[in-house]
Each structure stands twice: as structure tokens, then as C-alpha cells.
Design a protein around this motif. Structure first.
Motif, short mmCIF file in Angstrom:
data_model
loop_
_atom_site.label_atom_id
_atom_site.label_comp_id
_atom_site.label_asym_id
_atom_site.label_seq_id
_atom_site.Cartn_x
_atom_site.Cartn_y
_atom_site.Cartn_z
N THR A 182 0.69 -1.01 0.11
CA THR A 182 -0.08 0.30 -0.10
C THR A 182 0.97 1.50 0.39
O THR A 182 1.76 0.53 0.34
CB THR A 182 -1.41 0.35 0.79
OG1 THR A 182 -0.54 -0.29 2.50
CG2 THR A 182 -1.90 -0.99 1.28
N CYS A 183 0.09 2.25 0.03
CA CYS A 183 0.77 3.51 -0.72
C CYS A 183 0.25 4.70 -0.21
O CYS A 183 -1.18 4.29 -0.65
CB CYS A 183 1.81 3.95 -1.30
SG CYS A 183 0.51 3.68 -2.81
N GLU A 184 0.44 5.97 0.17
CA GLU A 184 -0.15 6.89 0.57
C GLU A 184 -0.82 8.05 -0.91
O GLU A 184 -1.24 8.95 -1.03
CB GLU A 184 0.45 7.67 0.90
CG GLU A 184 0.99 7.56 2.93
CD GLU A 184 -0.18 6.98 3.46
OE1 GLU A 184 -0.61 8.50 4.41
OE2 GLU A 184 -0.49 6.43 4.13
N HIS A 185 0.11 7.25 -1.90
CA HIS A 185 0.24 8.53 -3.90
C HIS A 185 -1.34 8.42 -3.77
O HIS A 185 -2.34 7.30 -4.01
CB HIS A 185 1.11 7.66 -4.20
CG HIS A 185 2.15 7.44 -3.33
ND1 HIS A 185 3.26 6.34 -4.02
CD2 HIS A 185 3.35 9.23 -3.25
CE1 HIS A 185 4.02 6.99 -3.65
NE2 HIS A 185 4.51 8.07 -3.18
N ARG A 186 -1.73 9.56 -4.37
CA ARG A 186 -3.60 9.62 -5.22
C ARG A 186 -2.27 8.71 -6.59
O ARG A 186 -4.17 8.07 -6.80
CB ARG A 186 -3.89 11.09 -5.54
CG ARG A 186 -4.02 11.36 -4.27
CD ARG A 186 -5.45 12.09 -4.23
NE ARG A 186 -4.10 13.86 -4.29
CZ ARG A 186 -4.75 13.57 -6.24
NH1 ARG A 186 -5.07 13.56 -7.37
NH2 ARG A 186 -3.43 14.82 -6.43
N GLN A 187 -2.13 8.98 -7.38
CA GLN A 187 -2.10 8.12 -8.36
C GLN A 187 -0.44 7.67 -8.69
O GLN A 187 0.63 8.81 -8.60
CB GLN A 187 -2.21 9.86 -9.24
CG GLN A 187 -3.36 9.05 -10.59
CD GLN A 187 -3.14 10.35 -11.64
OE1 GLN A 187 -3.15 11.57 -11.40
NE2 GLN A 187 -3.48 9.97 -13.08
N HIS A 188 -0.32 7.61 -9.52
CA HIS A 188 1.31 6.61 -10.24
C HIS A 188 1.25 6.99 -11.82
O HIS A 188 0.58 7.44 -12.48
CB HIS A 188 1.62 5.29 -10.11
CG HIS A 188 1.61 4.72 -8.43
ND1 HIS A 188 0.08 4.09 -7.60
CD2 HIS A 188 2.58 5.31 -7.68
CE1 HIS A 188 0.55 4.40 -6.90
NE2 HIS A 188 1.84 4.67 -5.67
N PRO A 189 2.82 7.45 -12.34
CA PRO A 189 3.08 7.82 -13.83
C PRO A 189 2.08 6.51 -13.97
O PRO A 189 1.56 7.68 -15.30
CB PRO A 189 4.30 7.73 -13.64
CG PRO A 189 5.25 7.70 -12.25
CD PRO A 189 3.57 6.85 -11.43
N GLU A 205 9.28 4.74 -8.85
CA GLU A 205 9.63 3.35 -7.98
C GLU A 205 9.21 2.64 -7.34
O GLU A 205 8.73 1.88 -6.30
CB GLU A 205 11.11 4.04 -7.26
CG GLU A 205 12.57 4.07 -8.58
CD GLU A 205 12.67 2.77 -9.37
OE1 GLU A 205 12.34 1.42 -8.69
OE2 GLU A 205 12.93 3.07 -10.60
N CYS A 206 7.87 3.59 -6.97
CA CYS A 206 6.63 3.03 -5.92
C CYS A 206 6.16 1.59 -5.67
O CYS A 206 5.79 1.23 -6.80
CB CYS A 206 5.20 3.44 -5.84
SG CYS A 206 4.23 3.48 -4.58
N PRO A 207 6.45 0.79 -4.41
CA PRO A 207 5.87 -0.38 -4.65
C PRO A 207 4.39 -0.67 -5.26
O PRO A 207 4.49 -1.49 -6.15
CB PRO A 207 6.29 -1.10 -3.47
CG PRO A 207 7.32 0.22 -2.57
CD PRO A 207 6.31 1.09 -3.30
N VAL A 208 3.58 0.02 -5.30
CA VAL A 208 2.36 -0.14 -5.60
C VAL A 208 2.15 0.07 -7.21
O VAL A 208 1.51 -0.64 -7.97
CB VAL A 208 1.59 0.83 -5.03
CG1 VAL A 208 -0.33 1.00 -5.44
CG2 VAL A 208 1.39 0.44 -2.97
N HIS A 209 3.47 0.98 -7.62
CA HIS A 209 3.27 1.14 -9.44
C HIS A 209 3.74 0.04 -10.04
O HIS A 209 2.77 -0.41 -10.42
CB HIS A 209 4.28 2.47 -8.95
CG HIS A 209 4.46 2.93 -10.86
ND1 HIS A 209 5.71 3.16 -10.88
CD2 HIS A 209 3.17 3.28 -11.19
CE1 HIS A 209 4.87 3.48 -12.43
NE2 HIS A 209 3.34 4.05 -12.92
#
Ligand SMILES: [Zn+2]
Ligand SMILES: [Zn+2]
Ligand SMILES: [Zn+2]
Length: 343
Positions: A264-271, A311-315
Motif C-alpha cells: 500500500t502507499c499514500e500516493h493518489r496516482q502513479h505515473p 519506483e513506488c512498490p504499489v506502482h
């Protein structure tokens, strides 16, 4: 009275015609498995006149349909049945017994014609109907039973199946791509990989995906190359619309299995969500990431271009999930047993 084919043979002609012209309406895997099974039964009847008719018919039919087994269905058991029956017929056929004048054997047959000929040859009635439809005299009809002609068909089909078996289930060597994708200093040239994928007419998606997967699995990827290599793997999968065979899919699945999906992560969106809508925008996003000076345009907005977001693991997890879904889709589309897709 005009002889007519029995209804089940007329249906067989239309089912097999759909398959050889690449527009099947009957399920190809089961239709061809039934065909190979019926042919195997006929193998045991070789000594009878009916067995002889069937040997001719089935050899022609297996020859006509073997390209489909080689290119469209990834099933080891279907390969095995085809090979077994063709080898069985081949063992009964003596090439040297041919006394036909040169050029008498039908050659370069259209596969729909071959289907019609093959099914018709199975029965006496069918033969009479076929001879009448095509205006064949008895000599022209007899050529279909020539052992030299049939042995040639069986050999051709067996060669084709043998070659395809290696391509579909064997080991694929993509080490020649090292020279294209690894620079002198050992760094991976992600832009060259992207350019290879974008030359769609060269059918590069499978080899690039496989090369990426192997590089990934052997840990030969630097930190800054990870997302680039992973996206080449991802695009190679997403853009292999017809599905890749087990010889590719095994390593692709293994590479995807290294990604932790439970994150999980806090990002709303990934690239990637802003890049993946078209093949073109995927390409632009990746080449911009690795060569921004040469490729200043990218679909990824500035606020999403931080390396941390890439690089976010959720991405990675989202990308892996999508790719795993594609791999599953290939199995459904191409058939075969689950073991055929594993080591
Ligand atoms: Zn002959
Ligand atoms: Zn995130
Ligand atoms: Zn997507």
C-alpha cells in the motif's frame, strides 16, 4: 443420382474450413483433438479397403490443419496426438511404391480444398461426390491414394510440428540481444529496447519481454534501470496481443512473481496511469525518462514525474497485476493444459 456426403462429414468440412482459414467457429482445440483421435482409430484398420480410404483422408486432413496446431494452439497433448498418428501413417507408407508420372501429385494445395478433399476421401460416397464436383477422372482421383504423395504430406507435417514444438515449448535464446541492449560500460540501453519494441513489424515484443525478464531474474539490472526494464517487460506482454507461447510465458511469469502484490502507499496516482492509454504514449513516457534531452515530450505530467513515484512498490504491483492478467488471458485464448504453461 448425384452422390452426397453424409451430414456429419459436411459439418466436418465446414468446421475444419473455418479453422484452416483462421476463422474458427467450432472450438479448434477440441475439434482437432477429435480429428486426431478418429485418425488414430483408422490407423488400426490399415488392412481393410475402408482403412486405406481413411489413411488417405486423415493424412490429408492432418497435413491441412497442422499449421494451426503449430501456430495457434499451445497444447502439448494435441502436438503429441498429431505426431503419433502422422508417424503411424508414415510407417505404413512406402514412398518407393509411387509410379506416378512426374508432376502428377497435387502440390501447393489450398488448405480449404485440402479439407474438402480429405473429408471426401474418407468414404466411397465422398470420393464419388468429390470426383464429380471437381470433374476428376479415375486417374486423377487415384493419385490421392499414392503412397509417395501421402508420405510427402506426412513428412512435411511432421517437420512443421517438430520445429514448432521447439518454438512453443522449448528454450528460446535471446542472448543475441545483449549486443543491442547493453552498452560498452555495462549499462542497459532502455531507449534501444523501446525502439526495438516500437518496430512492431519486426515482431520484437516477445523477444524484448523475454530478454527483460531474464535480466530481471538474474539481477543484472541497476537501480536506475529497474523501472525501464520492468516497463519493457510490461509493454512486451501488453503488446503481444495474440499471446506468447509457454516458451516465453514461463520466464515472464517468473519475473512478475518477484513483485510483491500486497503493498500500500499514500500516493493518489502513479505515473504509468497517465501514459498507458496508447502504444505511442507508453513509448514516449519511457524514452523521456531515460533520454529527456533527445525526447523532451512525455505524457506524464510534471507533478507525477518524481522518481519516487515511478519506483513506488504499489506502482510495480499494479503493473504486475495487469501483466499477470494478460498472461492468464493467453492461456484461455490458446488453450493447452496448465502443465504446458509451467516448467
Ligand atoms: Zn505417386
Ligand atoms: Zn505509491
Ligand atoms: Zn493500464
Amino acid at each position: 443420382m448425384t452422390p452426397t456426403l453424409p451430414a456429419d462429414h459436411r459439418e466436418l468440412i465446414s468446421d475444419l474450413s473455418g479453422i484452416v482459414s483462421d476463422y474458427p467457429y467450432a472450438d479448434p482445440e477440441s475439434t482437432l483433438a477429435v480429428l486426431a483421435g478418429d485418425a488414430a482409430e483408422a490407423l488400426g484398420r490399415e488392412a481393410t479397403p475402408q482403412g486405406g480410404r481413411e489413411r488417405t483422408g486423415y493424412t490429408i486432413l492432418l497435413h491441412a490443419t497442422c499449421w494451426y496446431v503449430s501456430a495457434r494452439i499451445f497444447s502439448k497433448s494435441l502436438f503429441a496426438s498429431y505426431t503419433r498418428v502422422l508417424e503411424g501413417f508414415r510407417a505404413q507408407l512406402d514412398r518407393a511404391s509411387c509410379t506416378c508420372p512426374a508432376g502428377a501429385h497435387p502440390a501447393e494445395l489450398d488448405s480449404e480444398y485440402e479439407v474438402e478433399a480429405g473429408v471426401s476421401m474418407l468414404t466411397e460416397t465422398g470420393r464419388a461426390a468429390f470426383a464429380e464436383d471437381y470433374g476428376l477422372d479415375p486417374e486423377e482421383s487415384a493419385v490421392f491414394d499414392c503412397e509417395g504423395f501421402l508420405a510427402g504430406l506426412a513428412d512435411e507435417a511432421l517437420d512443421r510440428l517438430h520445429e514448432a514444438h521447439q518454438e512453443l515449448f522449448g528454450g528460446i535464446d535471446v542472448s543475441h540481444l545483449d549486443a543491442q541492449f547493453v552498452r560498452d560500460d555495462g549499462r542497459i540501453d532502455v531507449v534501444a529496447m523501446q525502439e526495438a519494441i516500437s518496430r512492431s513489424w519486426e515482431d520484437n515484443t516477445g523477444p524484448v519481454a523475454l530478454w527483460s525478464a531474464r535480466r530481471w531474474l538474474t539481477g543484472q539490472v541497476r537501480d536506475e534501470e529497474r523501472i525501464g526494464v520492468f516497463l519493457c517487460l510490461w509493454m512486451g506482454i501488453a503488446q503481444s496481443y495474440g499471446g506468447l507461447p509457454p516458451s516465453y510465458a514461463r520466464d515472464l511469469a517468473a519475473a512478475l512473481a518477484t513483485i510483491d502484490l500486497d503493498v500500500t502507499c499514500e500516493h493518489r496516482q502513479h505515473p504509468w496511469s497517465t501514459a498507458d492509454s496508447t502504444v505511442q504514449s507508453r513509448y514516449r513516457a519511457v524514452v523521456h525518462l531515460y533520454a529527456p534531452d533527445d525526447h523532451p515530450e512525455t505524457p506524464v505530467p510534471a507533478e507525477l514525474s518524481a522518481r519516487e513515484l515511478w519506483e513506488c512498490p504499489v506502482h510495480y504491483a499494479r503493473l504486475a497485476q495487469e501483466a499477470l492478467k494478460d498472461l492468464q488471458g493467453w492461456r484461455t485464448m490458446r488453450g493447452g493444459d496448465d502443465e504446458d504453461w509451467e516448467d
